[in-house]
Scaffold this motif. Structure first.
Motif, PDB file in Angstrom:
ATOM      1  N   ILE A  97       0.846  -1.191   0.000  1.00 31.16           N
ATOM      2  CA  ILE A  97       0.000   0.000   0.000  1.00 31.16           C
ATOM      3  C   ILE A  97       0.885   1.247   0.000  1.00 31.16           C
ATOM      4  CG2 ILE A  97      -1.683   1.343   1.315  1.00 31.16           C
ATOM      5  CD1 ILE A  97      -2.828  -1.262   2.369  1.00 31.16           C
ATOM      6  N   HIS A  98       0.629   2.137  -0.947  1.00 33.57           N
ATOM      7  CA  HIS A  98       1.304   3.429  -0.982  1.00 33.57           C
ATOM      8  C   HIS A  98       0.266   4.537  -0.904  1.00 33.57           C
ATOM      9  CE1 HIS A  98       5.211   1.711  -2.114  1.00 33.57           C
ATOM     10  NE2 HIS A  98       4.558   0.909  -2.927  1.00 33.57           N
ATOM     11  N   GLY A  99       0.768   5.745  -0.721  1.00 31.31           N
ATOM     12  CA  GLY A  99      -0.122   6.900  -0.697  1.00 31.31           C
ATOM     13  C   GLY A  99       0.174   7.795  -1.887  1.00 31.31           C
ATOM     14  N   LEU A 132       3.753  13.092  -2.754  1.00 30.71           N
ATOM     15  CA  LEU A 132       4.403  12.294  -1.714  1.00 30.71           C
ATOM     16  C   LEU A 132       3.623  11.019  -1.450  1.00 30.71           C
ATOM     17  CD1 LEU A 132       5.161  15.122   0.855  1.00 30.71           C
ATOM     18  CD2 LEU A 132       6.853  13.868  -0.498  1.00 30.71           C
ATOM     19  N   CYS A 133       4.361   9.993  -1.079  1.00 28.90           N
ATOM     20  CA  CYS A 133       3.722   8.792  -0.563  1.00 28.90           C
ATOM     21  C   CYS A 133       3.492   9.031   0.921  1.00 28.90           C
ATOM     22  CB  CYS A 133       4.622   7.576  -0.771  1.00 28.90           C
ATOM     23  SG  CYS A 133       3.968   6.090   0.004  1.00 28.90           S
ATOM     24  N   ASN A 134       2.245   8.883   1.343  1.00 30.98           N
ATOM     25  CA  ASN A 134       1.957   9.162   2.750  1.00 30.98           C
ATOM     26  C   ASN A 134       1.503   7.921   3.513  1.00 30.98           C
ATOM     27  OD1 ASN A 134      -0.499   8.862   1.654  1.00 30.98           O
ATOM     28  ND2 ASN A 134      -1.320  10.840   2.244  1.00 30.98           N
ATOM     29  N   TYR A 136       3.230   4.510   5.112  1.00 36.13           N
ATOM     30  CA  TYR A 136       4.529   3.898   5.366  1.00 36.13           C
ATOM     31  C   TYR A 136       4.645   2.604   4.559  1.00 36.13           C
ATOM     32  CZ  TYR A 136       8.669   2.010   7.381  1.00 36.13           C
ATOM     33  OH  TYR A 136       9.936   1.510   7.503  1.00 36.13           O
ATOM     34  N   CYS A 137       5.671   2.540   3.713  1.00 36.51           N
ATOM     35  CA  CYS A 137       5.785   1.406   2.801  1.00 36.51           C
ATOM     36  C   CYS A 137       7.142   0.719   2.884  1.00 36.51           C
ATOM     37  CB  CYS A 137       5.497   1.847   1.366  1.00 36.51           C
ATOM     38  SG  CYS A 137       6.468   3.254   0.820  1.00 36.51           S
ATOM     39  N   GLY A 138       7.940   1.105   3.866  1.00 39.11           N
ATOM     40  CA  GLY A 138       9.230   0.444   4.032  1.00 39.11           C
ATOM     41  C   GLY A 138      10.339   1.444   4.264  1.00 39.11           C
ATOM     42  N   GLY A 140      12.472   2.925   2.467  1.00 40.34           N
ATOM     43  CA  GLY A 140      12.679   4.063   1.579  1.00 40.34           C
ATOM     44  C   GLY A 140      11.482   4.977   1.469  1.00 40.34           C
ATOM     45  N   HIS A 141      10.511   4.776   2.338  1.00 41.30           N
ATOM     46  CA  HIS A 141       9.252   5.534   2.288  1.00 41.30           C
ATOM     47  C   HIS A 141       9.472   7.048   2.225  1.00 41.30           C
ATOM     48  CE1 HIS A 141       5.412   7.213   3.494  1.00 41.30           C
ATOM     49  NE2 HIS A 141       5.973   7.686   4.571  1.00 41.30           N
ATOM     50  N   GLU A 142      10.400   7.529   3.060  1.00 39.29           N
ATOM     51  CA  GLU A 142      10.642   8.972   3.160  1.00 39.29           C
ATOM     52  C   GLU A 142      11.097   9.579   1.831  1.00 39.29           C
ATOM     53  OE1 GLU A 142       9.922  10.425   5.994  1.00 39.29           O
ATOM     54  OE2 GLU A 142       9.622   8.549   7.094  1.00 39.29           O
TER      55      GLU A 142
END
Ligand code: CUA
Length: 151
Positions: A97-99, A132-134, A136-138, A140-142
């Motif tokens: 799941i990504h944002g 932005l991906c909002n 948390y996906c691992g 490298g999320h930031e």
């Protein structure tokens, strides 16, 4: 006598709640197909339209952005659309799941593997919009971000 009234009342309340839950479940089942559509996350690269990600003009002032999300990036990584155009983003995830959050707009969507997410936005002001991906996906999320350039 009062007990009887209360009993009837509470029973009625429970019935109403059950009804609401039932209606919600029904509505969810019958959500628009774009949100329900199932796609095999393993086969995103060979499944239309995601086998050909990019920006496509779909009308006089309408565009579609076909995009895949994966740890930890967006494909395509950069997108350019004209100001004032109606832009529909067609999104799916290839893993977790990504944002999909576009700064300075109200766009804030969850992109779930196996599903196709559609969001529409009209960028009235030219400029660079950070996506932005909002979720948390691992590890490298930031760093998961991309840019939409509006001209
Ligand atoms: Cu993708 Cu966080």
């Amino acid at each position: 006598r009062y007990e009887k009234i209360w009993l009837t009342l509470s029973f009625g309340v429970i019935l109403i709640f059950m009804l609401i839950i039932g209606v919600q479940a029904f509505a969810f089942e019958h959500a628009p197909p774009s949100h329900k559509e199932i796609i095999d996350p393993q086969k995103v690269d060979v499944t239309a339209p995601f086998d050909n990600p990019g920006v496509f003009q779909t009308g006089e002032n309408e565009y579609e952005v076909v995009m895949t999300l994966q740890a930890f990036g967006f494909t395509p990584h950069e997108v350019e659309v004209p100001a004032g155009a109606k832009v529909t983003f067609t999104l799916t995830s290839k893993d977790v799941i990504h944002g999909f959050q576009i700064a300075q707009t109200n766009v804030n969507a969850m992109v779930v593997p196996g599903h196709i997410q559609k969001v529409t936005q009209t960028f009235s002001k030219p400029g660079e919009y950070l996506v932005l991906c909002n979720e948390y996906c691992g590890i490298g999320h930031e760093m998961m971000a991309m840019t939409i350039t509006v001209k």
